[in-house]
Design an enzyme around this catalytic site. Structure first.
Site, PDB file in Angstrom:
ATOM      1  CD1 TRP A  95      -1.211   7.549  -0.739  1.00 13.30           C
ATOM      2  CD2 TRP A  95      -1.116   9.375  -2.021  1.00 13.30           C
ATOM      3  NE1 TRP A  95      -2.483   8.046  -0.850  1.00 13.30           N
ATOM      4  CE2 TRP A  95      -2.454   9.181  -1.637  1.00 13.30           C
ATOM      5  CE3 TRP A  95      -0.816  10.475  -2.827  1.00 13.30           C
ATOM      6  CZ2 TRP A  95      -3.493  10.045  -2.026  1.00 13.30           C
ATOM      7  CZ3 TRP A  95      -1.848  11.323  -3.218  1.00 13.30           C
ATOM      8  CH2 TRP A  95      -3.173  11.099  -2.826  1.00 13.30           C
ATOM      9  CE1 TYR A 101      -3.741   2.394   0.582  1.00 18.22           C
ATOM     10  CE2 TYR A 101      -2.157   3.521   1.968  1.00 18.22           C
ATOM     11  CZ  TYR A 101      -3.337   3.514   1.271  1.00 18.22           C
ATOM     12  OH  TYR A 101      -4.125   4.629   1.253  1.00 18.22           O
TER      13      TYR A 101
HETATM   14  N1  LIG Z   1      -2.471   7.948  12.434  1.00 23.72           N
HETATM   15  C1  LIG Z   1      -2.728   8.103  11.150  1.00 23.72           C
HETATM   16  N2  LIG Z   1      -2.123   7.301  10.254  1.00 23.72           N
HETATM   17  C2  LIG Z   1      -2.394   7.425   8.953  1.00 23.72           C
HETATM   18  C3  LIG Z   1      -3.295   8.415   8.489  1.00 23.72           C
HETATM   19  C4  LIG Z   1      -3.919   9.265   9.452  1.00 23.72           C
HETATM   20  O1  LIG Z   1      -4.718  10.160   9.113  1.00 23.72           O
HETATM   21  N3  LIG Z   1      -3.603   9.079  10.760  1.00 23.72           N
HETATM   22  N4  LIG Z   1      -3.570   8.527   7.143  1.00 23.72           N
HETATM   23  C5  LIG Z   1      -3.475   7.294   6.387  1.00 23.72           C
HETATM   24  C6  LIG Z   1      -3.613   7.557   4.962  1.00 23.72           C
HETATM   25  S1  LIG Z   1      -5.073   8.301   4.491  1.00 23.72           S
HETATM   26  C7  LIG Z   1      -2.709   7.156   4.044  1.00 23.72           C
HETATM   27  S2  LIG Z   1      -3.115   7.315   2.392  1.00 23.72           S
HETATM   28  C8  LIG Z   1      -1.432   6.523   4.442  1.00 23.72           C
HETATM   29  C9  LIG Z   1      -0.264   6.984   3.565  1.00 23.72           C
HETATM   30  O2  LIG Z   1       0.808   6.125   3.734  1.00 23.72           O
HETATM   31  P1  LIG Z   1       1.922   5.971   2.585  1.00 23.72           P
HETATM   32  O3  LIG Z   1       1.306   6.076   1.251  1.00 23.72           O
HETATM   33  O4  LIG Z   1       2.670   4.728   2.893  1.00 23.72           O
HETATM   34  O5  LIG Z   1       2.818   7.253   2.864  1.00 23.72           O
HETATM   35  P2  LIG Z   1       3.917   7.962   1.969  1.00 23.72           P
HETATM   36  O6  LIG Z   1       4.711   8.768   2.919  1.00 23.72           O
HETATM   37  O7  LIG Z   1       3.289   8.695   0.852  1.00 23.72           O
HETATM   38  O8  LIG Z   1       4.819   6.773   1.463  1.00 23.72           O
HETATM   39  C10 LIG Z   1       5.150   6.568   0.127  1.00 23.72           C
HETATM   40  C11 LIG Z   1       6.556   5.993   0.051  1.00 23.72           C
HETATM   41  O9  LIG Z   1       6.846   5.682  -1.315  1.00 23.72           O
HETATM   42  C12 LIG Z   1       8.149   6.140  -1.644  1.00 23.72           C
HETATM   43  N5  LIG Z   1       8.194   6.392  -3.102  1.00 23.72           N
HETATM   44  C13 LIG Z   1       7.909   7.544  -3.743  1.00 23.72           C
HETATM   45  N6  LIG Z   1       8.050   7.389  -5.069  1.00 23.72           N
HETATM   46  C14 LIG Z   1       8.440   6.109  -5.271  1.00 23.72           C
HETATM   47  C15 LIG Z   1       8.742   5.367  -6.456  1.00 23.72           C
HETATM   48  O10 LIG Z   1       8.674   5.842  -7.569  1.00 23.72           O
HETATM   49  N7  LIG Z   1       9.103   4.061  -6.286  1.00 23.72           N
HETATM   50  C16 LIG Z   1       9.198   3.478  -5.053  1.00 23.72           C
HETATM   51  N8  LIG Z   1       9.563   2.195  -4.995  1.00 23.72           N
HETATM   52  N9  LIG Z   1       8.920   4.183  -3.924  1.00 23.72           N
HETATM   53  C17 LIG Z   1       8.533   5.464  -4.032  1.00 23.72           C
HETATM   54  C18 LIG Z   1       8.310   7.395  -0.819  1.00 23.72           C
HETATM   55  O11 LIG Z   1       9.684   7.736  -0.683  1.00 23.72           O
HETATM   56  C19 LIG Z   1       7.622   6.993   0.494  1.00 23.72           C
HETATM   57  O12 LIG Z   1       8.517   6.393   1.393  1.00 23.72           O
HETATM   58  O13 LIG Z   1      -1.145   6.849   5.815  1.00 23.72           O
HETATM   59  C20 LIG Z   1      -2.210   6.471   6.672  1.00 23.72           C
HETATM   60  N10 LIG Z   1      -1.790   6.602   8.048  1.00 23.72           N
HETATM   61  N1  LIG Z   2      -1.078  18.493   2.208  1.00 20.57           N
HETATM   62  C1  LIG Z   2      -1.533  17.238   2.192  1.00 20.57           C
HETATM   63  N2  LIG Z   2      -2.626  16.941   1.466  1.00 20.57           N
HETATM   64  C2  LIG Z   2      -3.135  15.666   1.461  1.00 20.57           C
HETATM   65  C3  LIG Z   2      -2.483  14.614   2.148  1.00 20.57           C
HETATM   66  C4  LIG Z   2      -1.307  14.955   2.904  1.00 20.57           C
HETATM   67  O1  LIG Z   2      -0.691  14.084   3.559  1.00 20.57           O
HETATM   68  N3  LIG Z   2      -0.878  16.268   2.897  1.00 20.57           N
HETATM   69  N4  LIG Z   2      -2.983  13.333   2.095  1.00 20.57           N
HETATM   70  C5  LIG Z   2      -3.973  13.019   1.078  1.00 20.57           C
HETATM   71  C6  LIG Z   2      -4.698  11.798   1.441  1.00 20.57           C
HETATM   72  S1  LIG Z   2      -3.998  10.284   1.114  1.00 20.57           S
HETATM   73  C7  LIG Z   2      -5.900  11.815   2.024  1.00 20.57           C
HETATM   74  S2  LIG Z   2      -6.671  10.346   2.448  1.00 20.57           S
HETATM   75  C8  LIG Z   2      -6.579  13.080   2.319  1.00 20.57           C
HETATM   76  C9  LIG Z   2      -7.013  13.091   3.785  1.00 20.57           C
HETATM   77  O2  LIG Z   2      -8.154  13.842   3.957  1.00 20.57           O
HETATM   78  P1  LIG Z   2      -8.863  13.798   5.391  1.00 20.57           P
HETATM   79  O3  LIG Z   2      -8.932  12.416   5.892  1.00 20.57           O
HETATM   80  O4  LIG Z   2     -10.130  14.547   5.278  1.00 20.57           O
HETATM   81  O5  LIG Z   2      -7.794  14.623   6.253  1.00 20.57           O
HETATM   82  P2  LIG Z   2      -7.456  14.617   7.798  1.00 20.57           P
HETATM   83  O6  LIG Z   2      -6.453  15.698   7.967  1.00 20.57           O
HETATM   84  O7  LIG Z   2      -7.102  13.262   8.286  1.00 20.57           O
HETATM   85  O8  LIG Z   2      -8.801  15.025   8.538  1.00 20.57           O
HETATM   86  C10 LIG Z   2      -9.544  16.158   8.125  1.00 20.57           C
HETATM   87  C11 LIG Z   2     -10.019  16.969   9.297  1.00 20.57           C
HETATM   88  O9  LIG Z   2     -10.747  16.151  10.197  1.00 20.57           O
HETATM   89  C12 LIG Z   2     -10.573  16.676  11.475  1.00 20.57           C
HETATM   90  N5  LIG Z   2     -10.937  15.674  12.485  1.00 20.57           N
HETATM   91  C13 LIG Z   2     -10.207  14.668  12.983  1.00 20.57           C
HETATM   92  N6  LIG Z   2     -10.889  14.012  13.935  1.00 20.57           N
HETATM   93  C14 LIG Z   2     -12.090  14.613  14.036  1.00 20.57           C
HETATM   94  C15 LIG Z   2     -13.249  14.389  14.837  1.00 20.57           C
HETATM   95  O10 LIG Z   2     -13.303  13.479  15.674  1.00 20.57           O
HETATM   96  N7  LIG Z   2     -14.311  15.212  14.631  1.00 20.57           N
HETATM   97  C16 LIG Z   2     -14.283  16.215  13.710  1.00 20.57           C
HETATM   98  N8  LIG Z   2     -15.379  16.950  13.551  1.00 20.57           N
HETATM   99  N9  LIG Z   2     -13.207  16.470  12.974  1.00 20.57           N
HETATM  100  C17 LIG Z   2     -12.126  15.662  13.118  1.00 20.57           C
HETATM  101  C18 LIG Z   2      -9.113  17.026  11.516  1.00 20.57           C
HETATM  102  O11 LIG Z   2      -8.845  17.967  12.539  1.00 20.57           O
HETATM  103  C19 LIG Z   2      -8.880  17.577  10.120  1.00 20.57           C
HETATM  104  O12 LIG Z   2      -8.989  18.970  10.107  1.00 20.57           O
HETATM  105  O13 LIG Z   2      -5.737  14.201   2.105  1.00 20.57           O
HETATM  106  C20 LIG Z   2      -4.964  14.157   0.913  1.00 20.57           C
HETATM  107  N10 LIG Z   2      -4.284  15.421   0.772  1.00 20.57           N
HETATM  108 MO   LIG Z   3      -5.071   8.579   2.152  1.00 21.21          MO
END
Ligand SMILES: Nc1nc2c(c(=O)[nH]1)N[C@H]1C(S)=C(S)[C@@H](COP(=O)(O)OP(=O)(O)OC[C@H]3O[C@@H](n4cnc5c(=O)[nH]c(N)nc54)[C@H](O)[C@@H]3O)O[C@H]1N2
Ligand SMILES: Nc1nc2c(c(=O)[nH]1)N[C@H]1C(S)=C(S)[C@@H](COP(=O)(O)OP(=O)(O)OC[C@H]3O[C@@H](n4cnc5c(=O)[nH]c(N)nc54)[C@H](O)[C@@H]3O)O[C@H]1N2
Ligand SMILES: [Mo]
Length: 825
Positions: free
Chosen positions: A165, A163
């Site tokens: 990004w 999994y």
């Molecule tokens: N507590 C908590 N945990 C969360 C979340 C949260 O809200 N709270 N959010 C979750 C969500 S929504 C997501 S999507 C995940 C994201 O989790 P990840 O998608 O695992 O996070 P990234 O940091 O984007 O990791 C991508 C990795 O791919 C590597 N990479 C980039 N380009 C390439 C390439 O071309 N080839 C290869 N082989 N590698 C590459 C980057 O260097 C990086 O280490 O985290 C989740 N974890």
């Molecule tokens: N700059 C930037 N942009 C991104 C990403 C990133 O890592 N950086 N990640 C991308 C990815 S993979 C995803 S999935 C999306 C994530 O998009 P989201 O999942 O919507 O983002 P989050 O920041 O996890 O949460 C959004 C808001 O929810 C609020 N929140 C958390 N807990 C609660 C709660 O219990 N109640 C209420 N009412 N609000 C709460 C947080 O304070 C935050 O402001 O963003 C995407 N865009």
């Molecule tokens: Mo995500």
């Protein structure tokens, strides 16, 4: 996974177009005023969709499309493309991504593994010595191990779900390439769902018949014109719209700017008063963390008791409202879900709840919900209840009304253009004996408990015995909950291969690391605008591959060769031939849609991107308008064809943690629960503004947000004063699961009782031999809980944990998160 919004149609078309491509002539990069270049220049103006670059080499990333400025073979700067309405500071980090000191420079093998073979001293992962090996040797080791496991245990022993990004690009999509290789080499264990919307995408399929979270939204021009009240419910678009899964068109940021210009009333319901909400002059309503379901019920009860709900809409378009009404009135459990009841749970004044209900009913209201509220225990409930609330308001399918669960993500609502779509390289299909996928966020549970059976959306999944984990393009030591639990589970497999540009914590905990290029070191193509499909961007190679890094494609091709499947893997095509075939397929779609495009060679040489026209009708598109107009002709994909406020199908699953009717189910940890007695603060782990997850944590952008050289923590003034903490202090945040160092930002912009530490700081244990050791950089997942949202969706609960904080006494320890492992250059 998610977000690949390409239609099945275009995928099929792409697969058919596989063979018979002519060989491309030499496609050397460079813009000398050769005769060819001049001829191309003359021919270009007839192609109205083309937009030429200004002064650099066109490429693109999750943070935007840009021109890389190259001097003597080095990337020295960037400039956003002219069309970008809201360019993003993250693009400026591109040169740092290329030249980062913690690039992995050569293939490396963990010493014990190299000397004693698979499975030896797995407890030394993360602290063993590293031995550099040649690419030849590395490819031998990995391919031999794949062969051994396939022969001895079969495909279920190899977890290659991987999994993450990764980077943009339709060809160098490392996860698709990994799957392609593994499918050809005998199959593998994969995953279903994602970390983003694990709960919402499953529950929405039952409630409205589609995942909803990745669907096109009512278009922005329509929202700007018609919405009178916009509710940002746990929604932080100002931050999350900076990046998108394809190259962002940033139309959503522009949309919010227009709402601000117009003065549209906005309410932000979030424990944190976001800078973006301030820019919108939004009213801030701050519920306790994880209590939104109760708040929604309180609003719904007010609508009902004041007769503000739309009975006719509920009758015609939904099923189950009678049961919901009974539950609001407490007929089933004796608890009336009044505003006063809700107030006691969520901490928002009852009068504010009632006012909210009245205003929503009075105005044309668009509820824009983010996804943090469903990354919690019982995370299925809030989105289900928001749909129910919107149904009570009766504005679903009307201009500017209803709900939208993707306005904050990849510019949902950016009107869809009419042109062609690039289909990415295919992962191929799984062999018949490949195992059923596991829910993505159950990976540590799976590694630790082979043979265990769990419930999942009406089915049962039994974990296989995983012997190998292959990661390409993801960072589980950042993304997975309860890092210390993961650390233990991670010791079970025989072999862990990580393909990465950088020494992330995940790479440091591998047996074999394979250094790969960044997207700026290879050629690719990508769509711009996930929902709009507005652009096609060339991703030209900007610089030569650094150190010994290889493209993921070439690494997998070499493995395929050793495993005897090279021809099937490459289909006889190299990088440029793949790009040409993708382009040609897109070009013929575009021709059908009325846009003439130049031949591939000319497009590539011209250093231009493509912007397709947007049909007028799409600018006023309204989600669910067709269903509203003719519910029998355009039924939803639910069993009843209607919105399911009550789901018989879910009820039939008999899950105590997700019954057939939505409601308030207290989470495992929250301010009102048992855990709060020892751990009084509630954790919020929102996505970081100046990173994409863990990506770019190793760039100078970090200096803009790090505090005391650690990840920042937002603390309310009251909570800080009680503990003698001031802004800039080093703070230890901890609970039973782990402890991390963070830097304090004391503020009134967070609700008392809640602290925020963004996801994505790289894990840096003070003592790698000790699970539970202090993380010196502030990886928040050391504190989170690794349980599924419920038996229905099994989504992750990254946004829910109770904890305590204290001022850190003593000498600040060094932070090695962004350094190569000891002894490695
Ligand atoms: N507590 C908590 N945990 C969360 C979340 C949260 O809200 N709270 N959010 C979750 C969500 S929504 C997501 S999507 C995940 C994201 O989790 P990840 O998608 O695992 O996070 P990234 O940091 O984007 O990791 C991508 C990795 O791919 C590597 N990479 C980039 N380009 C390439 C390439 O071309 N080839 C290869 N082989 N590698 C590459 C980057 O260097 C990086 O280490 O985290 C989740 N974890
Ligand atoms: N700059 C930037 N942009 C991104 C990403 C990133 O890592 N950086 N990640 C991308 C990815 S993979 C995803 S999935 C999306 C994530 O998009 P989201 O999942 O919507 O983002 P989050 O920041 O996890 O949460 C959004 C808001 O929810 C609020 N929140 C958390 N807990 C609660 C709660 O219990 N109640 C209420 N009412 N609000 C709460 C947080 O304070 C935050 O402001 O963003 C995407 N865009
Ligand atoms: Mo995500």
């Amino acid at each position: 996974m998610k977000k690949d919004l390409l239609s099945a149609w275009s995928r099929r078309r792409f697969l058919q177009a596989g063979g018979g491509l002519m060989a491309a002539s030499a496609l050397h990069f460079g813009y000398s005023k050769s005769a060819l270049a001049q001829a191309i220049g003359k021919a270009l103006p007839q192609f109205t969709a083309l937009r030429p670059a200004q002064k650099g080499v066109l490429t693109a990333a999750y943070w935007g499309a840009f021109e890389a400025i190259i001097e003597q073979g080095r990337m020295v700067g960037v400039q956003p493309v002219k069309d970008d309405p809201a360019p993003n500071a993250l693009i400026e980090m591109a040169p740092w991504q290329v030249y980062a000191p913690n690039r992995i420079k050569t293939p490396m093998v963990r010493k014990s593994w190299l000397e004693n073979g698979p499975g030896s001293h797995t407890e030394l992962r993360g602290r063993d010595a590293w031995v550099p090996v040649s690419w030849d040797k590395a490819i031998d080791l990995v391919s031999d191990e794949i062969r051994r496991l396939q022969q001895t245990y079969g495909p279920s022993s190899i977890y290659a779900g991987s999994y993450g990004w990764k980077s943009t690009g339709m060809l160098h999509n490392c996860r698709a390439l990994l799957h392609r290789l593994m499918n050809l080499a005998g199959g593998f264990l994969s995953y279903s769902g994602d970390y983003s919307t694990g709960a919402a995408q499953v529950i929405m399929s039952h409630v409205v018949g589609s995942m909803e979270v990745y669907e096109q939204q009512t278009s922005w021009p329509n929202v700007i014109e018609h919405s009178e009240l916009v509710i940002l419910w746990g929604c932080n678009p100002h931050t999350t719209l900076k990046n998108s899964w394809n190259v962002p068109d940033h139309v959503g940021l522009d949309g919010f700017a227009q709402l601000a210009n117009k003065g549209t009333r906005v309410i932000s319901i979030d424990p944190v008063y976001q800078p973006g909400a301030k820019e919108l002059s939004a009213q801030w309503i701050a519920p306790h963390a994880y209590t939104d379901s109760a708040l929604i019920l309180g609003i719904a009860h007010t609508l009902l008791s004041e007769n503000l709900h739309d009975e006719a809409f509920l009758q015609r378009y939904t099923v189950g409202f009678d049961r919901f009404r009974a539950s609001l009135l407490g007929e089933s459990d004796g608890v009336v879900k009044s505003a006063d009841w809700a107030s006691a749970v969520c901490g928002v004044e009852a009068e504010v709840i009632r006012q909210l209900a009245r205003e929503m009913a009075r105005k044309r209201t668009m509820i824009m919900a983010g996804w943090g509220i469903q990354r919690q225990h019982h995370g299925e409930q809030p989105h289900w209840l928001l749909v129910t609330l919107a149904a009570m308001l009766g504005q679903i399918g009307l201009p500017g009304g209803g709900f939208g669960f993707s306005y904050h993500y990849s510019s949902g609502g950016s009107p869809t253009a009419r042109g062609g779509i690039i289909s990415g390289i295919s992962a191929g299909s799984a062999p018949a004996n490949a195992p059923a996928p596991i829910p993505v966020a159950r990976i540590a549970d799976c590694l630790a408990n082979p043979g265990k059976t769990i419930n999942f959306n009406g089915r049962q999944v039994t974990y296989p015995d995983v012997k190998m984990v292959y990661v390409a393009g993801g960072n589980p030591f950042h993304h997975h909950q309860d890092t210390n639990n993961l650390l233990q589970a991670w010791r079970r497999p025989d072999t862990i291969v990580v393909q990465e540009p950088y020494w992330t914590a995940t790479a440091k905990h591998a047996d074999i690391v394979l250094p790969c290029t960044t997207s700026y070191e290879r050629n690719d193509l990508e769509m711009g605008g996930d929902y709009s499909q507005l652009y096609v961007f060339p991703m030209h190679q900007c610089v030569a591959p650094q150190h010994q890094a290889r493209n993921d494609f070439d690494i997998f091709r070499a493995l395929a060769a050793r495993l005897g499947v090279e021809q099937a893997f490459t289909e006889g095509k190299d990088e440029m031939l793949w790009l040409k075939s993708m382009y040609d397929n897109m070009k013929s779609q575009a021709r059908g849609a009325g846009s003439a495009l130049p031949p591939f060679d000319m497009f590539w040489q011209s250093n231009s991107y493509i912007r397709f026209p947007i049909p007028e009708a799409n600018k006023q598109w309204v989600r669910f308008a067709d269903f509203r107009a003719a519910p029998l002709l355009n039924p939803l994909g639910t069993p009843s064809g209607k919105i399911e406020i009550f789901s018989q199908r879910i009820a039939g699953m008999n899950y105590p943690d997700c019954p057939g009717l939505p409601g308030w189910l207290p989470p495992l940890e929250w301010h009102g629960g048992e855990a709060a007695k020892r751990w009084p603060l509630s954790l919020n782990t929102a996505h970081p503004a100046l990173r994409l997850h863990s990506q770019l944590d190793n760039t100078p952008l970090r200096e803009k947000h790090a505090v005391a050289n650690r990840e920042e923590i937002l603390i309310n003034e009251r909570d800080a004063a009680r503990r003698g903490i001031q802004s800039g202090d080093l703070v230890r945040a901890f609970n039973d699961r782990g402890q991390i160092l963070v830097g304090a930002v004391v503020t009134a912009d967070i609700r008392p009782g809640v602290v925020r530490i963004s996801e994505g700081a790289w894990y840096d244990p003070a003592d790698p031999a000790q699970p539970g050791a202090l993380c010196r950089n502030g990886n928040v997942n050391c504190l989170t809980v690794d349980i599924g949202t419920s038996m229905l969706a099994q989504g992750n609960c990254g946004h829910m944990a109770q904890l305590e904080i204290e001022k850190y006494q003593g000498e600040p320890p060094p932070n090695h998160a962004h350094a190569a492992p000891p002894g490695v250059v």
